[in-house]
Scaffold this motif. Sequence first.
Motif, PDB file in Angstrom:
ATOM      1  N   GLY A 176      -3.919   8.611  -1.230  1.00 47.75           N
ATOM      2  CA  GLY A 176      -4.440   7.869  -2.375  1.00 47.75           C
ATOM      3  C   GLY A 176      -3.765   6.529  -2.628  1.00 47.75           C
ATOM      4  O   GLY A 176      -4.419   5.544  -2.983  1.00 47.75           O
ATOM      5  N   GLU A 177      -2.440   6.484  -2.394  1.00 42.63           N
ATOM      6  CA  GLU A 177      -1.696   5.241  -2.649  1.00 42.63           C
ATOM      7  C   GLU A 177      -2.165   4.098  -1.737  1.00 42.63           C
ATOM      8  O   GLU A 177      -1.889   2.936  -2.000  1.00 42.63           O
ATOM      9  CB  GLU A 177      -0.187   5.458  -2.465  1.00 42.63           C
ATOM     10  CG  GLU A 177       0.194   5.822  -1.043  1.00 42.63           C
ATOM     11  CD  GLU A 177       1.707   5.882  -0.769  1.00 42.63           C
ATOM     12  OE1 GLU A 177       2.415   4.942  -1.102  1.00 42.63           O
ATOM     13  OE2 GLU A 177       2.145   6.902  -0.191  1.00 42.63           O
ATOM     14  N   HIS A 178      -2.846   4.432  -0.641  1.00 45.24           N
ATOM     15  CA  HIS A 178      -3.275   3.407   0.320  1.00 45.24           C
ATOM     16  C   HIS A 178      -4.765   3.097   0.210  1.00 45.24           C
ATOM     17  O   HIS A 178      -5.326   2.429   1.085  1.00 45.24           O
ATOM     18  CB  HIS A 178      -2.969   3.867   1.751  1.00 45.24           C
ATOM     19  CG  HIS A 178      -1.507   4.092   2.018  1.00 45.24           C
ATOM     20  ND1 HIS A 178      -0.566   3.108   1.832  1.00 45.24           N
ATOM     21  CD2 HIS A 178      -0.830   5.186   2.440  1.00 45.24           C
ATOM     22  CE1 HIS A 178       0.637   3.590   2.142  1.00 45.24           C
ATOM     23  NE2 HIS A 178       0.512   4.847   2.490  1.00 45.24           N
ATOM     24  N   LYS A 179      -5.434   3.571  -0.863  1.00 42.73           N
ATOM     25  CA  LYS A 179      -6.894   3.501  -0.862  1.00 42.73           C
ATOM     26  C   LYS A 179      -7.460   2.079  -0.844  1.00 42.73           C
ATOM     27  O   LYS A 179      -8.590   1.878  -0.404  1.00 42.73           O
ATOM     28  CB  LYS A 179      -7.495   4.328  -1.998  1.00 42.73           C
ATOM     29  CG  LYS A 179      -7.273   3.818  -3.390  1.00 42.73           C
ATOM     30  CD  LYS A 179      -8.062   4.721  -4.357  1.00 42.73           C
ATOM     31  CE  LYS A 179      -8.062   4.179  -5.767  1.00 42.73           C
ATOM     32  NZ  LYS A 179      -6.705   3.999  -6.319  1.00 42.73           N
ATOM     33  N   ILE A 230       4.112  11.787  12.969  1.00 45.18           N
ATOM     34  CA  ILE A 230       4.592  12.626  11.862  1.00 45.18           C
ATOM     35  C   ILE A 230       4.463  11.905  10.528  1.00 45.18           C
ATOM     36  O   ILE A 230       4.573  10.675  10.461  1.00 45.18           O
ATOM     37  CB  ILE A 230       6.062  13.060  12.117  1.00 45.18           C
ATOM     38  CG1 ILE A 230       6.549  14.042  11.030  1.00 45.18           C
ATOM     39  CG2 ILE A 230       6.992  11.847  12.238  1.00 45.18           C
ATOM     40  CD1 ILE A 230       7.857  14.758  11.380  1.00 45.18           C
ATOM     41  N   HIS A 231       4.241  12.696   9.492  1.00 44.36           N
ATOM     42  CA  HIS A 231       4.297  12.212   8.109  1.00 44.36           C
ATOM     43  C   HIS A 231       5.461  12.871   7.390  1.00 44.36           C
ATOM     44  O   HIS A 231       5.739  14.047   7.623  1.00 44.36           O
ATOM     45  CB  HIS A 231       3.012  12.563   7.348  1.00 44.36           C
ATOM     46  CG  HIS A 231       3.182  12.430   5.860  1.00 44.36           C
ATOM     47  ND1 HIS A 231       3.066  11.226   5.210  1.00 44.36           N
ATOM     48  CD2 HIS A 231       3.537  13.335   4.918  1.00 44.36           C
ATOM     49  CE1 HIS A 231       3.334  11.413   3.918  1.00 44.36           C
ATOM     50  NE2 HIS A 231       3.617  12.686   3.713  1.00 44.36           N
ATOM     51  N   GLY A 232       6.103  12.133   6.502  1.00 44.23           N
ATOM     52  CA  GLY A 232       7.117  12.717   5.637  1.00 44.23           C
ATOM     53  C   GLY A 232       7.083  12.091   4.254  1.00 44.23           C
ATOM     54  O   GLY A 232       6.885  10.879   4.128  1.00 44.23           O
ATOM     55  N   SER A 233       7.286  12.909   3.228  1.00 50.27           N
ATOM     56  CA  SER A 233       7.303  12.396   1.853  1.00 50.27           C
ATOM     57  C   SER A 233       8.372  11.313   1.716  1.00 50.27           C
ATOM     58  O   SER A 233       9.441  11.409   2.315  1.00 50.27           O
ATOM     59  CB  SER A 233       7.626  13.518   0.865  1.00 50.27           C
ATOM     60  OG  SER A 233       6.765  14.610   1.047  1.00 50.27           O
ATOM     61  N   ASP A 234       8.077  10.301   0.882  1.00 47.88           N
ATOM     62  CA  ASP A 234       9.013   9.170   0.769  1.00 47.88           C
ATOM     63  C   ASP A 234       9.828   9.155  -0.525  1.00 47.88           C
ATOM     64  O   ASP A 234      10.625   8.253  -0.740  1.00 47.88           O
ATOM     65  CB  ASP A 234       8.274   7.839   0.957  1.00 47.88           C
ATOM     66  CG  ASP A 234       7.197   7.618  -0.089  1.00 47.88           C
ATOM     67  OD1 ASP A 234       7.144   8.363  -1.088  1.00 47.88           O
ATOM     68  OD2 ASP A 234       6.394   6.683   0.103  1.00 47.88           O
ATOM     69  N   SER A 235       9.643  10.147  -1.407  1.00 52.38           N
ATOM     70  CA  SER A 235      10.411  10.207  -2.664  1.00 52.38           C
ATOM     71  C   SER A 235      10.296  11.614  -3.231  1.00 52.38           C
ATOM     72  O   SER A 235       9.463  12.410  -2.778  1.00 52.38           O
ATOM     73  CB  SER A 235       9.837   9.217  -3.681  1.00 52.38           C
ATOM     74  OG  SER A 235       8.520   9.635  -4.048  1.00 52.38           O
ATOM     75  N   ALA A 283      15.099  13.350   6.374  1.00 51.84           N
ATOM     76  CA  ALA A 283      13.931  13.545   7.237  1.00 51.84           C
ATOM     77  C   ALA A 283      13.285  12.200   7.565  1.00 51.84           C
ATOM     78  O   ALA A 283      12.865  11.965   8.702  1.00 51.84           O
ATOM     79  CB  ALA A 283      12.929  14.483   6.565  1.00 51.84           C
ATOM     80  N   ARG A 284      13.233  11.309   6.573  1.00 51.78           N
ATOM     81  CA  ARG A 284      12.666   9.969   6.843  1.00 51.78           C
ATOM     82  C   ARG A 284      13.490   9.247   7.906  1.00 51.78           C
ATOM     83  O   ARG A 284      12.951   8.577   8.778  1.00 51.78           O
ATOM     84  CB  ARG A 284      12.620   9.143   5.555  1.00 51.78           C
ATOM     85  CG  ARG A 284      11.688   9.680   4.492  1.00 51.78           C
ATOM     86  CD  ARG A 284      10.250   9.295   4.687  1.00 51.78           C
ATOM     87  NE  ARG A 284      10.011   7.866   4.573  1.00 51.78           N
ATOM     88  CZ  ARG A 284       8.801   7.315   4.599  1.00 51.78           C
ATOM     89  NH1 ARG A 284       7.713   8.074   4.744  1.00 51.78           N
ATOM     90  NH2 ARG A 284       8.641   6.021   4.494  1.00 51.78           N
ATOM     91  N   ASN A 285      14.804   9.383   7.832  1.00 55.49           N
ATOM     92  CA  ASN A 285      15.656   8.777   8.869  1.00 55.49           C
ATOM     93  C   ASN A 285      15.394   9.389  10.234  1.00 55.49           C
ATOM     94  O   ASN A 285      15.379   8.694  11.247  1.00 55.49           O
ATOM     95  CB  ASN A 285      17.141   8.955   8.521  1.00 55.49           C
ATOM     96  CG  ASN A 285      17.598   7.961   7.494  1.00 55.49           C
ATOM     97  OD1 ASN A 285      16.997   6.889   7.343  1.00 55.49           O
ATOM     98  ND2 ASN A 285      18.654   8.295   6.780  1.00 55.49           N
TER      99      ASN A 285
HETATM  100 MG    MG Z   1       3.989   7.241   3.424  1.00 58.22          MG
END
Ligand code: MG
Length: 148
Positions: A50-53, A114-119, A84-86
Amino acid sequence: MERTFLMVKPDGVQRNLIGNIVQRFEAKGFKLVGAKLMSVSQELAEKHYGEHKDKPFFGELVDFITSGPVFAMVWEGENVIATARNMMGKTNPQEALPGTIRGDFGLTVGKNVIHGSDSKESAEREINLFFAPDELISYEKQDSAWIY
Ligand code: MG
Ligand code: RTP
């Protein structure tokens, strides 16, 4: 203890990278609390991203993530979101360092494995989007005394 949502994207599943990716987070010391192979519906994809819509690549992003099965996971551990982001490396695999997942396996930003949550906020949102509460397991692991 902190939790994050990680997902092997359709390219990672097709390229037989599920095992390698799970191995990295296990070996690091994180605890797997939920996992499943699943298809992402159009509706779920649009919510998840959604944040990229309003971005020009939104359509491609949704088409890609719905193009084949993904391997969705929830991992737990101290500072797991940032760590995980690192371990994933930069979004664009061309900039991701060797030793990171995207640095080792990716070539293009559109297919970055891969996807990972950013916060903390996105982790909570994404875990609730992809998993029902009874799909997540709280349990003790014997190795934790040797990690913490
Ligand atoms: Mg992202
Ligand atoms: P992700 O959400 O998948 O974990 O990736 P990220 O946080 O590192 O990157 P983000 O900014 O959230 O972007 C989400 C996904 O959109 C694709 N993307 N394409 N064509 C482009 O310029 C572009 N920019 C981003 C990537 O696949 C990225 O993972």
